[in-house]
Design an enzyme around this catalytic site. Structure first.
Site, PDB file in Angstrom:
ATOM      1  N   TYR A 156     -54.520 -39.574 -25.498  1.00 22.10           N
ATOM      2  CA  TYR A 156     -54.804 -40.915 -26.007  1.00 22.10           C
ATOM      3  C   TYR A 156     -54.457 -41.957 -24.938  1.00 22.10           C
ATOM      4  O   TYR A 156     -55.030 -43.037 -24.910  1.00 22.10           O
ATOM      5  CB  TYR A 156     -54.056 -41.169 -27.320  1.00 22.10           C
ATOM      6  N   LYS A 163     -52.585 -49.902 -28.065  1.00 24.10           N
ATOM      7  CA  LYS A 163     -52.293 -49.985 -29.503  1.00 24.10           C
ATOM      8  C   LYS A 163     -50.835 -50.395 -29.735  1.00 24.10           C
ATOM      9  O   LYS A 163     -50.524 -51.084 -30.707  1.00 24.10           O
ATOM     10  CB  LYS A 163     -52.582 -48.662 -30.201  1.00 24.10           C
TER      11      LYS A 163
END
Ligand SMILES: NC(=O)c1ccc[n+]([C@@H]2O[C@H](COP(=O)([O-])OP(=O)(O)OC[C@H]3O[C@@H](n4cnc5c(N)ncnc54)[C@H](O)[C@@H]3O)[C@@H](O)[C@H]2O)c1
Ligand SMILES: Cc1c(CN(C)C(=O)CCc2cnc3c(c2)CCC(=O)N3)oc2ccccc12
Length: 264
Positions: A156, A163
């Site tokens: 990720y 995020k």
């Protein structure tokens, strides 16, 4: 039609197709009486978004690339040309160079780091600034995040860092806008097969792992996300702001592989 969103109207940013998390949220809002406007990225998506918007009784769709501040100004000018106030905004936007979502985080380029942060994190600040000026009586702003912000999810990578910035931004925006009765929250959704997810290697493995190891032993759907989205965008959450809420079948509470999980 009566419902939790009767008499409320707002903007959905990030609808691409009927697999989008934004679609799950928009459907539920309309079921409860909301009036919806949509922005999409690039004219290529217009042909997909317009018919979806029509399904929800909306002809109010227009283009907005959130990496361009001029495009954001134009989009909010179009919004204001029909509605002088809005009650909510959904920010369902995130993007990174997919070639940097498979290797190592240490190999992230400066260019992709900045582009990813601009689109996936800063854009919420730019949207909140413009939306708050259309919310004289308060409102609700909702964004979408992922567990990769809190703990390492292999590959990720820079999206996780973006995020993390997004989730911290939610807290600072909540603090700035709280006195105006504008609430800012995030839903941290489990993995869902969407267009954004389809560009990811091993996504089937990630889905299967979450299904086998979440407390509910299942993946979540855009309708699960839609239901929690309705809560945050309606008056049911009138006392809630700065929150990141997991809609992940409970996965974030688990610290080890389940003993009944077969090897995959
Ligand atoms: N699918 C998942 O597993 C999952 C899980 C948790 C969180 N999320 C988040 O949910 C949000 C929505 O993603 P999705 O999974 O529904 O996929 P999606 O591909 O349907 O939606 C992503 C949207 O971002 C838009 N976008 C990208 N760059 C943009 C730009 N510069 N300007 C304007 N729009 C831009 C795309 O056009 C698209 O509509 C994203 O923030 C994503 O990070 C997704
Ligand atoms: C879950 C999960 C996701 C889904 N998710 C939470 C996301 O936030 C999607 C992130 C994403 C951002 N940018 C792009 C893409 C996906 C693929 C297509 C593209 O060109 N760019 O993405 C992962 C990437 C690696 C590991 C897990 C995941």
């Amino acid at each position: 039609m009566t419902g939790l969103m009767q008499g409320k109207r707002g903007l959905i940013m990030g609808l691409a197709n009927d697999k989008s998390l934004a679609w799950g949220i928009a459907k539920k809002l309309r079921e409860h009486g909301a009036e919806l406007a949509f922005t999409y990225q690039g004219d290529a998506l217009a042909k997909r978004v317009k018919p979806l918007a029509e399904q929800l009784g909306s002809d109010f769709t227009f283009e907005c690339d959130v990496s361009e501040m001029s495009a954001l100004d134009t989009a909010f000018a179009i919004l204001r040309s029909r509605w002088d106030t809005i009650d909510f905004v959904v920010h369902a936007i995130g993007f990174s160079d997919k070639n940097e979502l498979r290797g190592k985080y240490v190999d992230t380029s400066l260019e992709n780091f900045q582009m990813t942060m601009n689109i996936s994190a800063y854009s919420l600040v730019a949207v909140a600034k413009r939306a708050s000026e259309m919310m004289p009586n308060g409102g609700s702003i909702l964004t979408l995040t992922y567990y990769g912000a809190e703990k390492v999810i292999p590959h990720y990578n820079v999206m996780g860092v973006a995020k993390a910035a997004l989730e911290s931004s939610v807290q600072y925006l909540a603090n700035d806008l709280g006195p105006q009765n504008i609430r800012v929250n995030a839903i941290s959704a489990g993995p869902i097969k969407t267009l954004a997810a389809s560009g990811i290697g091993d996504f089937r493995y990630i889905l299967k792992w979450n299904e086998l190891n979440s407390p509910m032993r299942r993946n979540v759907t855009i309708d699960d996300v839609g239901g929690s989205g309705l809560y945050f965008l309606s008056d049911l959450s009138s006392g809630v702001t700065g929150e990141t809420h997991h809609v992940d079948a409970g996965y974030h509470v688990v610290g080890m592989k389940q003993e009944d999980a077969p090897d995959i």
